[in-house]
Design a protein around this motif. Structure first.
Motif, PDB file in Angstrom:
ATOM      1  N   GLU A 130      47.326  24.636  56.545  1.00  0.00           N
ATOM      2  CA  GLU A 130      48.923  24.200  55.807  1.00  0.00           C
ATOM      3  C   GLU A 130      49.664  23.326  56.752  1.00  0.00           C
ATOM      4  O   GLU A 130      50.250  22.501  56.359  1.00  0.00           O
ATOM      5  CB  GLU A 130      49.604  25.818  55.641  1.00  0.00           C
ATOM      6  CG  GLU A 130      50.838  25.442  54.802  1.00  0.00           C
ATOM      7  CD  GLU A 130      51.429  26.613  54.520  1.00  0.00           C
ATOM      8  OE1 GLU A 130      52.821  26.954  54.124  1.00  0.00           O
ATOM      9  OE2 GLU A 130      50.732  27.752  54.407  1.00  0.00           O
ATOM     10  N   LEU A 131      49.531  23.761  58.127  1.00  0.00           N
ATOM     11  CA  LEU A 131      50.251  22.894  59.155  1.00  0.00           C
ATOM     12  C   LEU A 131      49.682  21.434  59.139  1.00  0.00           C
ATOM     13  O   LEU A 131      50.646  20.284  58.866  1.00  0.00           O
ATOM     14  CB  LEU A 131      50.150  23.046  60.373  1.00  0.00           C
ATOM     15  CG  LEU A 131      50.901  24.742  60.533  1.00  0.00           C
ATOM     16  CD1 LEU A 131      50.654  25.042  62.345  1.00  0.00           C
ATOM     17  CD2 LEU A 131      52.346  24.364  60.521  1.00  0.00           C
ATOM     18  N   GLU A 145      43.769  29.505  57.561  1.00  0.00           N
ATOM     19  CA  GLU A 145      44.780  28.949  56.417  1.00  0.00           C
ATOM     20  C   GLU A 145      45.972  28.439  56.943  1.00  0.00           C
ATOM     21  O   GLU A 145      46.543  27.502  56.294  1.00  0.00           O
ATOM     22  CB  GLU A 145      44.899  30.295  55.352  1.00  0.00           C
ATOM     23  CG  GLU A 145      43.822  30.819  55.036  1.00  0.00           C
ATOM     24  CD  GLU A 145      42.949  31.943  55.554  1.00  0.00           C
ATOM     25  OE1 GLU A 145      42.045  32.026  55.119  1.00  0.00           O
ATOM     26  OE2 GLU A 145      43.587  32.117  56.963  1.00  0.00           O
ATOM     27  N   GLN A 146      46.633  29.057  57.863  1.00  0.00           N
ATOM     28  CA  GLN A 146      47.830  28.463  58.400  1.00  0.00           C
ATOM     29  C   GLN A 146      47.820  26.887  59.158  1.00  0.00           C
ATOM     30  O   GLN A 146      48.582  26.243  59.029  1.00  0.00           O
ATOM     31  CB  GLN A 146      48.651  29.488  59.286  1.00  0.00           C
ATOM     32  CG  GLN A 146      49.130  30.723  58.857  1.00  0.00           C
ATOM     33  CD  GLN A 146      50.294  30.542  58.091  1.00  0.00           C
ATOM     34  OE1 GLN A 146      50.907  29.559  58.210  1.00  0.00           O
ATOM     35  NE2 GLN A 146      50.489  31.437  57.042  1.00  0.00           N
ATOM     36  N   ASN A 158      55.045  34.225  60.818  1.00  0.00           N
ATOM     37  CA  ASN A 158      53.830  34.028  59.778  1.00  0.00           C
ATOM     38  C   ASN A 158      52.668  33.181  60.484  1.00  0.00           C
ATOM     39  O   ASN A 158      51.539  33.226  59.764  1.00  0.00           O
ATOM     40  CB  ASN A 158      54.344  33.306  58.483  1.00  0.00           C
ATOM     41  CG  ASN A 158      54.927  31.898  58.943  1.00  0.00           C
ATOM     42  OD1 ASN A 158      55.463  31.700  59.872  1.00  0.00           O
ATOM     43  ND2 ASN A 158      54.784  30.982  57.973  1.00  0.00           N
ATOM     44  N   VAL A 159      53.122  32.250  61.408  1.00  0.00           N
ATOM     45  CA  VAL A 159      51.910  31.410  62.013  1.00  0.00           C
ATOM     46  C   VAL A 159      51.479  32.148  63.339  1.00  0.00           C
ATOM     47  O   VAL A 159      50.210  32.314  63.386  1.00  0.00           O
ATOM     48  CB  VAL A 159      52.554  30.033  62.524  1.00  0.00           C
ATOM     49  CG1 VAL A 159      51.629  29.196  63.026  1.00  0.00           C
ATOM     50  CG2 VAL A 159      53.132  29.238  61.102  1.00  0.00           C
ATOM     51  N   ASP A 204      39.640  30.201  62.822  1.00  0.00           N
ATOM     52  CA  ASP A 204      40.943  30.775  63.180  1.00  0.00           C
ATOM     53  C   ASP A 204      40.809  30.157  64.915  1.00  0.00           C
ATOM     54  O   ASP A 204      39.980  29.819  65.285  1.00  0.00           O
ATOM     55  CB  ASP A 204      41.052  32.256  63.602  1.00  0.00           C
ATOM     56  CG  ASP A 204      41.015  32.981  61.957  1.00  0.00           C
ATOM     57  OD1 ASP A 204      41.079  32.406  61.086  1.00  0.00           O
ATOM     58  OD2 ASP A 204      41.124  34.397  61.903  1.00  0.00           O
ATOM     59  N   LYS A 232      50.448  35.340  65.329  1.00  0.00           N
ATOM     60  CA  LYS A 232      50.378  36.679  65.522  1.00  0.00           C
ATOM     61  C   LYS A 232      49.825  37.120  66.784  1.00  0.00           C
ATOM     62  O   LYS A 232      48.862  36.606  67.338  1.00  0.00           O
ATOM     63  CB  LYS A 232      49.150  36.949  64.385  1.00  0.00           C
ATOM     64  CG  LYS A 232      49.268  36.410  63.106  1.00  0.00           C
ATOM     65  CD  LYS A 232      50.565  37.112  62.213  1.00  0.00           C
ATOM     66  CE  LYS A 232      50.573  36.521  60.743  1.00  0.00           C
ATOM     67  NZ  LYS A 232      51.481  37.368  60.105  1.00  0.00           N
ATOM     68  N   ILE A 282      45.998  32.298  65.361  1.00  0.00           N
ATOM     69  CA  ILE A 282      46.493  31.832  64.190  1.00  0.00           C
ATOM     70  C   ILE A 282      45.256  31.668  63.237  1.00  0.00           C
ATOM     71  O   ILE A 282      44.173  31.062  63.398  1.00  0.00           O
ATOM     72  CB  ILE A 282      46.869  30.289  64.466  1.00  0.00           C
ATOM     73  CG1 ILE A 282      48.073  30.404  65.464  1.00  0.00           C
ATOM     74  CG2 ILE A 282      47.490  29.499  63.212  1.00  0.00           C
ATOM     75  CD1 ILE A 282      48.647  29.162  65.807  1.00  0.00           C
ATOM     76  N   LYS A 283      45.456  32.049  61.858  1.00  0.00           N
ATOM     77  CA  LYS A 283      44.630  32.244  60.962  1.00  0.00           C
ATOM     78  C   LYS A 283      44.108  30.711  60.392  1.00  0.00           C
ATOM     79  O   LYS A 283      45.257  29.852  60.555  1.00  0.00           O
ATOM     80  CB  LYS A 283      45.050  33.009  59.661  1.00  0.00           C
ATOM     81  CG  LYS A 283      45.262  34.434  59.901  1.00  0.00           C
ATOM     82  CD  LYS A 283      44.101  35.216  60.510  1.00  0.00           C
ATOM     83  CE  LYS A 283      43.078  35.286  59.105  1.00  0.00           C
ATOM     84  NZ  LYS A 283      41.977  36.119  59.434  1.00  0.00           N
TER      85      LYS A 283
END
Length: 482
Positions: free
Chosen positions: A252-253, A248-249, A468-469, A447, A471, A245-246
């Motif tokens: 955002e979570l 950035e994600q 998108n979350v 990450d 990968k 999971i990046k």
């Protein structure tokens, strides 16, 4: 020779590595928190690229044989301090496990795999890791396998008896082993002082723990397998996958999980809440209850002094306690969990779900919680007990446990030929509930690497609706972070 998947693993040598110094044989009792663990093994593995010549010593050899020699020599030295890992578990007269510290040693396997590191399917460890690069432990407390890869890289894998070591203890040993391999002093000396987890006298029993843990003798027999619907059985089968999971994600979570009224949620709370919603979506019945547990480490909680009297003595005792628990080797875990209606989890916003996570964790991150759990186990001995969520049948609704691996020291497990290109726990734990462990990425870029042991149905839904979350782990991702 073992052939699975697309490559073959050939074992070339097996031996037992014991502590380099003789040890006085003795018994080490299990603490009450150790006794909550079933007889399950935990795997962990590290993948290293083909080593380059050392800049400070061009003649230094980095062939597989020399790397294995370094591993075994350092292991023999590390086992002097980590003597528990060289022992074996036996049962006493009342049927409880104890550790016989007899320096039987660690089974060490050398192997070769006709596959290159870049071609390892890290996304599907069931296919490439399980039983191949992480071998099954047959004896003792710890086993190790070092596997040479076709490209000149190496995979170092360990399998630990969870009754003896939790992830914190395992991480401590791995770092010490690597430090010794590089001729560095051990940064943390392990403590096996079981008296730090003694029950109180008199016992103070909180029956709230009856909702969290259950004596094994009271469990109903397991239900028969669903012969009538093999397709459904396959969908409910637990499998392992690894994602990333990046950062950035994750940010955002965390933003979505936090509102002005509920306070700032941690990344772990936010991630767990999101995963709880996703697992709930996989349920067929909206009225089912979906359970999620989160593993809590009690070391920092048990280090907190509850004495508010003499501040000078209190500070000294607290400092000693913090140091001792910080190096405590064993299990110091609790698994609080929450249960929510599937329909609510699916329909409510992430911030609401994150509040439910925060609330069931709040009472478990205290010293009193762990002291109460120790007393509860004492009251039920010698009858062994388990976390209820571990043995929750799938017919009761989806259930899984999140165990934070953010302390996983992947960048510190450097035996002298460079940091790992990748590392992960591998824990198909055998319970009825799923298991998830988020760990830091080896790239050191904030990450997360996520090991997930869930049903195929749940993973398919996650990959479809949260692509998108989550990968799938690939070697290209690892290269991009180097």
């Amino acid at each position: 020779m073992v052939a699975k998947g697309d490559f073959t693993v050939t074992v070339s040598k097996k031996e037992v590595v014991a502590a380099v110094l003789p040890l006085q044989e003795h018994w080490l009792p299990q603490s009450n928190l150790d006794l909550l663990l079933p007889a399950i093994d935990v795997g962990v593995f590290f993948c290293y690229k083909k080593p380059a010549a050392a800049a400070d010593n061009i003649n230094k050899s980095f062939g597989f044989g020399s790397m294995v020699d370094v591993l075994k020599k350092a292991m023999a030295e590390a086992l002097v301090s980590y003597y528990a890992l060289a022992g074996e578990v036996v049962y006493n007269d009342v049927g409880e496990p104890e550790l016989l510290c007899n320096n039987r040693g660690v089974d060490f396997v050398e192997a070769y795999a006709n596959v290159e590191l870049k071609d390892l399917n890290l996304y599907n460890p069931d296919d490439t890791i399980e039983g191949k690069l992480v071998a099954k432990k047959k004896n003792g407390v710890l086993s190790v396998q070092a596997t040479e890869l076709k490209c000149g890289g190496i995979v170092v894998a360990c399998t630990f008896d969870h009754r003896i070591a939790d992830a914190y203890s395992t991480d401590m040993f791995l770092v010490s082993w690597a430090e010794i391999a590089q001729s560095k002093p051990i940064s943390v000396m392990p403590s096996f002082r079981r008296s730090m987890l003694n029950p109180r006298r008199p016992l103070c029993i909180d029956h709230e723990f009856d909702n969290m843990y259950v004596p094994i003798s009271t469990l109903p027999p397991p239900p028969p397998p669903p012969h009538n619907n093999p397709q459904e059985a396959n969908c409910n089968k637990l499998v392992s996958r690894i994602y990333y999971i990046k950062s950035e994600q994750l940010n955002e979570l965390q933003l979505l999980a936090t509102t002005g009224s509920n306070g700032r949620r941690t990344k772990l709370e936010s991630f767990s809440a999101f995963l709880w919603k996703m697992v709930a979506r996989s349920a067929n019945d909206g009225m089912m209850i979906t359970k999620m547990g989160i593993v809590v480490d009690g070391r920092t909680r048990l280090s907190i002094s509850s004495n508010k009297g003499d501040h000078n003595n209190n500070n000294v005792n607290k400092s000693i306690s913090c140091m001792a628990m910080g190096s405590y080797f064993g299990n110091a875990l609790s698994i609080p969990f929450g249960g929510q209606n599937v329909k609510e989890l699916v329909e409510k916003p992430l911030s609401w779900v994150a509040t439910q996570v925060h609330d069931f964790l709040e009472n478990a991150v205290t010293k009193d919680h762990f002291l109460g759990l120790i007393d509860w186990v004492e009251a039920h001995r010698p009858d062994p007990a388990l976390a209820k969520i571990y043995c929750t049948p799938s017919s009761d609704g989806p259930a899984f446990v999140v165990s934070s691996g953010q302390r996983f020291p992947v960048s510190k497990v450097d035996f002298g030929w460079g940091k790992p290109a990748f590392g992960s726990y591998h824990f198909p734990w055998g319970g009825d509930a799923g298991y998830v462990m988020p760990m830091p990425s080896p790239a050191g870029n904030s990450d997360w690497v996520i090991y997930m042991h869930l049903s195929e149905k749940q993973l398919d839904l996650i990959e479809t609706q949260a692509s998108n979350v989550f990968k799938p782990m690939t070697f290209d991702y690892l290269l991009s972070g180097i």
